[in-house]
Scaffold this active site. Structure first.
Site, mmCIF file in Angstrom:
data_model
loop_
_atom_site.group_PDB
_atom_site.id
_atom_site.type_symbol
_atom_site.label_atom_id
_atom_site.label_comp_id
_atom_site.label_asym_id
_atom_site.label_seq_id
_atom_site.Cartn_x
_atom_site.Cartn_y
_atom_site.Cartn_z
ATOM 1 N N CYS A 3 0.829 -1.391 0.061
ATOM 2 C CA CYS A 3 0.015 0.086 0.093
ATOM 3 C C CYS A 3 0.821 1.168 -0.115
ATOM 4 O O CYS A 3 2.018 1.378 0.484
ATOM 5 C CB CYS A 3 -0.905 -0.079 1.129
ATOM 6 N N ARG A 40 3.852 -0.291 -4.492
ATOM 7 C CA ARG A 40 3.629 -0.865 -3.478
ATOM 8 C C ARG A 40 2.238 -1.539 -3.607
ATOM 9 O O ARG A 40 1.843 -2.127 -2.502
ATOM 10 C CB ARG A 40 3.686 0.516 -2.438
ATOM 11 N N TRP A 88 -2.637 -2.713 -1.622
ATOM 12 C CA TRP A 88 -2.434 -4.339 -1.813
ATOM 13 C C TRP A 88 -3.429 -4.850 -1.011
ATOM 14 O O TRP A 88 -3.195 -4.643 0.489
ATOM 15 C CB TRP A 88 -1.049 -4.275 -1.592
ATOM 16 N N ASN A 147 -1.720 1.851 5.839
ATOM 17 C CA ASN A 147 -0.799 0.883 5.089
ATOM 18 C C ASN A 147 -0.370 -0.028 6.432
ATOM 19 O O ASN A 147 0.125 0.305 7.308
ATOM 20 C CB ASN A 147 0.349 1.517 4.821
ATOM 21 N N GLY A 148 -0.912 -1.407 6.313
ATOM 22 C CA GLY A 148 -0.327 -2.213 7.407
ATOM 23 C C GLY A 148 -1.681 -3.049 7.924
ATOM 24 O O GLY A 148 -2.343 -3.336 6.955
ATOM 25 N N GLU A 160 17.320 -17.462 -8.426
ATOM 26 C CA GLU A 160 16.646 -16.327 -8.889
ATOM 27 C C GLU A 160 16.186 -16.078 -10.460
ATOM 28 O O GLU A 160 15.244 -15.254 -10.544
ATOM 29 C CB GLU A 160 18.142 -15.212 -8.739
ATOM 30 N N LYS A 207 12.224 -14.824 -11.206
ATOM 31 C CA LYS A 207 12.261 -13.640 -11.962
ATOM 32 C C LYS A 207 10.969 -13.985 -12.895
ATOM 33 O O LYS A 207 10.119 -13.347 -13.317
ATOM 34 C CB LYS A 207 13.348 -13.178 -12.803
ATOM 35 N N GLU A 221 7.578 -14.404 -11.640
ATOM 36 C CA GLU A 221 6.971 -12.956 -11.154
ATOM 37 C C GLU A 221 6.429 -12.206 -12.467
ATOM 38 O O GLU A 221 5.378 -11.671 -12.493
ATOM 39 C CB GLU A 221 7.825 -12.107 -10.519
ATOM 40 N N HIS A 275 17.477 -36.146 -8.630
ATOM 41 C CA HIS A 275 17.037 -36.605 -7.339
ATOM 42 C C HIS A 275 15.327 -36.567 -7.333
ATOM 43 O O HIS A 275 14.726 -36.539 -6.456
ATOM 44 C CB HIS A 275 17.613 -36.062 -6.012
ATOM 45 N N LYS A 319 5.910 -4.175 -4.304
ATOM 46 C CA LYS A 319 7.354 -4.230 -4.112
ATOM 47 C C LYS A 319 7.819 -4.015 -2.942
ATOM 48 O O LYS A 319 8.797 -4.772 -2.647
ATOM 49 C CB LYS A 319 7.775 -2.585 -4.788
HETATM 50 O O1 M6R Z 1 12.721 -5.132 -0.322
HETATM 51 P P1 M6R Z 1 13.304 -6.420 0.062
HETATM 52 O O2 M6R Z 1 14.502 -6.759 -0.725
HETATM 53 O O3 M6R Z 1 13.356 -6.676 1.332
HETATM 54 O O4 M6R Z 1 12.170 -7.357 -0.670
HETATM 55 C C1 M6R Z 1 12.392 -8.959 -0.553
HETATM 56 C C2 M6R Z 1 11.440 -9.489 -1.352
HETATM 57 O O5 M6R Z 1 10.063 -9.062 -1.221
HETATM 58 C C3 M6R Z 1 11.741 -9.023 -2.782
HETATM 59 O O6 M6R Z 1 13.050 -9.450 -3.238
HETATM 60 C C4 M6R Z 1 10.949 -9.875 -3.911
HETATM 61 O O7 M6R Z 1 10.805 -11.251 -3.812
HETATM 62 C C5 M6R Z 1 10.863 -9.243 -5.192
HETATM 63 N N1 M6R Z 1 9.582 -8.970 -5.914
HETATM 64 C C6 M6R Z 1 11.588 -10.123 -6.264
HETATM 65 O O8 M6R Z 1 11.768 -9.468 -7.444
#
Ligand code: M6R
Length: 612
Positions: free
Chosen positions: A2, A27, A74, A100-101, A485, A489, A492, A508, A607
């Site tokens: 948010c 956010r 969010w 927000n929270g 990673e 990516k 996502e 395995h 984010k």
């Molecule tokens: O802001 P942060 O690095 O603490 O965030 C951690 C994860 O939420 C963040 O890396 C998330 O996995 C990303 N969307 C990855 O692209």
């Protein structure tokens, strides 16, 4: 999660808020809304969907007001919908609030209010808190400020709230615990936001509000208090950020811009710290605490998501170079178990946003037990940066695309410098090897540039495999976390199911997935495992899997086994992960584009994950 924006001053509030919400949309983007106050008329507009949807519904409306608040959501409590969107109006219709929270004890408070005859128009915890505040205000015949203070003493959970009320023409009441709040100080005006991006255009002077602080904000006055009603002197910080850094700069998407910024952001991260000619690294966060670090029996790394992957790379590097045992923990697990922490233990916290709730709470717990927190954070002045005992910023600049790219390579660069710095101090690396790695690290920005020049090759590969239902990413050693990673990516951005595995572990279990429809991405750059990973390729080829390999220039073997290859410049195996991840970022981006997804704002994500 948010984004919140508030304005009080001499300008029209709506355009300031709208622009701010667009900057904070990373956010959360399930719904958005604004509340505007003019001549005791409090109007609230909200809409499911993106900020642009809200904007469209408001075209032609009279939005005259010099004070207002806005929110981009969010969803946590209640599905994304118009009625669950913020701002919420109190039962009496006189107070508007954004939040927000998460209010954890909302159900109990809601029941109390229901017993008193309150009814609710949304499913949110926010509306509960708002009516709770209104109820306290009525019963105690007190000011809104006092009512907020009393209410917040009863709630558990996380919040950043902004409130305006009909009878108070120019005042915003704000408070935070666990969710960020920055207040920009202008001439006869104040700006409030979840981060500095909506503010930077108007002023560079900001105050970061701390947990359990309450702000009374008028155009000409900012009063900060604690929940005990004692005044606190606001600490003004100067923002070190330019407007251009938060704009797309001619790129179609923030994600692409951020991928292409990496030669510069890595350079910025190394600048002033690494001097290969002199053969030294200067990092005050490490240098000033070297005794404590040298004494550590182990290092724990705590992070989430992509930052956790950076932690895994760091585990391999620190153990190799510094001979200190390293454990890498998901912050969300670490915070709820009862981890063994001794005073003096070193915890490296990695976070782009510096606001991830799981990481923040894990650190608070570890700090209570006497751990020394070393923060590797991108967002300057963020909560994790502030809770850390020492640290090193990644200096990647604002990262707006929800998928983390340049922050990750910044994290790797910082962690490599930290490891090298510790190793040379501990004497676990020879001068010769140390200098060799400094030269290698210094060459990364140029090599990253060379990779980006060939980005189009990945576009072609992406087109070819965009319709696959699953992907497998395999790597060994330093490149195993890069496989994780790469898979994250792709998931996502393109919504294609993807798994990352250590290449040898594949036999395995995951090998059962392999057939002619499964693209398998090998991160197969030149290192001690290269022959082994070539054998793993053979195993996939024998089962008709499609092989896409990321290889080192000059590799003659891998192309003979691969359906598609992408070459990166040669690099020491310790340094290679900063480079080998870049083609994977591009691959996901181009697959996402080919599938027509919203790459900067993928569905269901946000984010900055400021809820647990
Ligand atoms: O802001 P942060 O690095 O603490 O965030 C951690 C994860 O939420 C963040 O890396 C998330 O996995 C990303 N969307 C990855 O692209």
């Amino acid at each position: 999660m948010c984004g919140i924006v508030g304005y009080t001053g001499h300008r029209q509030a709506y355009p300031v808020i709208l622009k701010g919400l667009k900057r904070l949309e990373y956010r959360g983007y399930d719904s958005s809304g604004v509340a505007l106050l003019h001549n005791q008329n409090l109007q609230v507009h909200k809409k499911k969907g993106k900020v642009a949807d809200l904007e469209e519904t408001l075209i032609g409306k009279n939005l005259e007001a010099q004070i207002g608040i806005g929110h981009t959501r969010w969803a946590t409590h209640g599905e994304p919908s118009d009625r669950n969107a913020h701002p919420h109006l109190s039962s009496g219709g006189e107070i508007a609030m954004i939040h927000n929270g998460i209010i954890e004890n909302y159900a109990l408070i809601k029941q109390e209010l229901v017993n008193k005859g309150y009814s609710f128009t949304s499913d949110t915890d926010t509306e509960v808190l708002l009516n709770f505040i209104e109820d306290i205000k009525k019963n105690n015949e007190c000011s809104l400020e006092d009512a907020v203070r009393i209410a917040l003493k009863r709630v558990t959970g996380a919040y950043c709230i902004l409130l305006i009320e009909q009878s108070n023409p120019d005042t915003i009441i704000a408070a935070r615990k666990g969710s960020p709040l920055v207040i920009g100080i202008g001439k006869g005006e104040h700006f409030l936001a979840s981060d500095a991006s909506p503010i930077i255009e108007y002023t560079k002077e900001v105050v970061y509000v701390n947990d359990y602080e309450l702000a009374i904000v008028k155009p000409d006055e900012l009063i900060l208090k604690n929940l005990g009603n004692e005044k606190i002197t606001p600490f003004i910080t100067k923002l070190d950020m330019e407007l251009a850094a938060i704009e797309k700069g001619g790129y179609e998407h923030f994600m692409l811009k951020e991928i292409f910024e990496q030669p510069n952001t890595i350079f910025d991260c190394l600048r002033g710290r690494l001097d290969a000619k002199e053969g030294m690294i200067r990092m005050s966060g490490v240098d000033l605490n070297i005794e404590a670090i040298n004494k550590a029996n182990r290092i724990m790394i705590v992070a989430c998501g992509t930052s956790w992957h950076a932690g895994l790379v760091a585990e391999y590097i620190i153990e190799e170079l510094c001979r200190i045992p390293v454990e890498v923990e998901y912050a969300s697990e670490f915070r709820y178990r009862n981890p063994i922490i001794h005073p003096g233990d070193i915890i490296i916290a990695i976070s782009q946003s510096g606001e991830t709730a799981d990481t923040l709470v894990a650190l608070e717990k570890a700090k209570e037990k006497g751990a020394f927190i070393f923060g590797v954070v991108n967002a300057v002045g963020s909560s994790i940066a502030r809770i850390s005992n020492a640290g090193a910023y990644t200096h990647a600049g604002p990262e707006i695309g929800v998928a983390s790219t340049k922050a990750f390579t910044g994290q790797l660069a910082v962690l490599m410098m930290v490891a090298l710095n510790i190793a040379i101090n501990k004497g676990t690396i020879t001068q010769e090897r140390y200098k060799e790695l400094l030269v290698e690290l210094e060459a990364v920005p140029e090599k990253a540039q060379a990779i980006l020049k060939n980005a189009n090759e990945l576009k072609v590969i992406a087109e070819k495999y965009k319709d696959a239902h699953d992907f497998l990413f395999l790597g060994r050693g330093y490149n195993f976390p890069i496989a994780l990673e790469g898979a994250l990516k792709l998931k996502e951005i393109s919504y294609i199911h993807a798994e990352g595995y250590p290449a040898a572990e594949m036999k395995h279990g995951p090998i059962a997935l392999v057939d002619e429809n499964l693209p398998v991405v090998f991160i197969a750059t030149q290192d001690v495992y290269h022959e082994k990973i070539v054998s793993n390729m053979q195993e996939i080829k024998a089962r008709k899997g499609k092989i896409i390999s990321i290889i080192t220039e000059g590799d003659k073997t891998s192309p003979t086994l691969s359906d598609d290859c992408f070459s990166i410049p040669p690099a020491d195996e310790i340094i290679a992960p900063i480079l080998s991840v870049i083609p994977l970022q591009l691959l996901s981006y181009y697959v996402g584009i080919a599938k027509g997804t919203d790459v900067d704002k993928p569905r269901n994500l946000a984010k900055s994950v400021t809820v647990e």
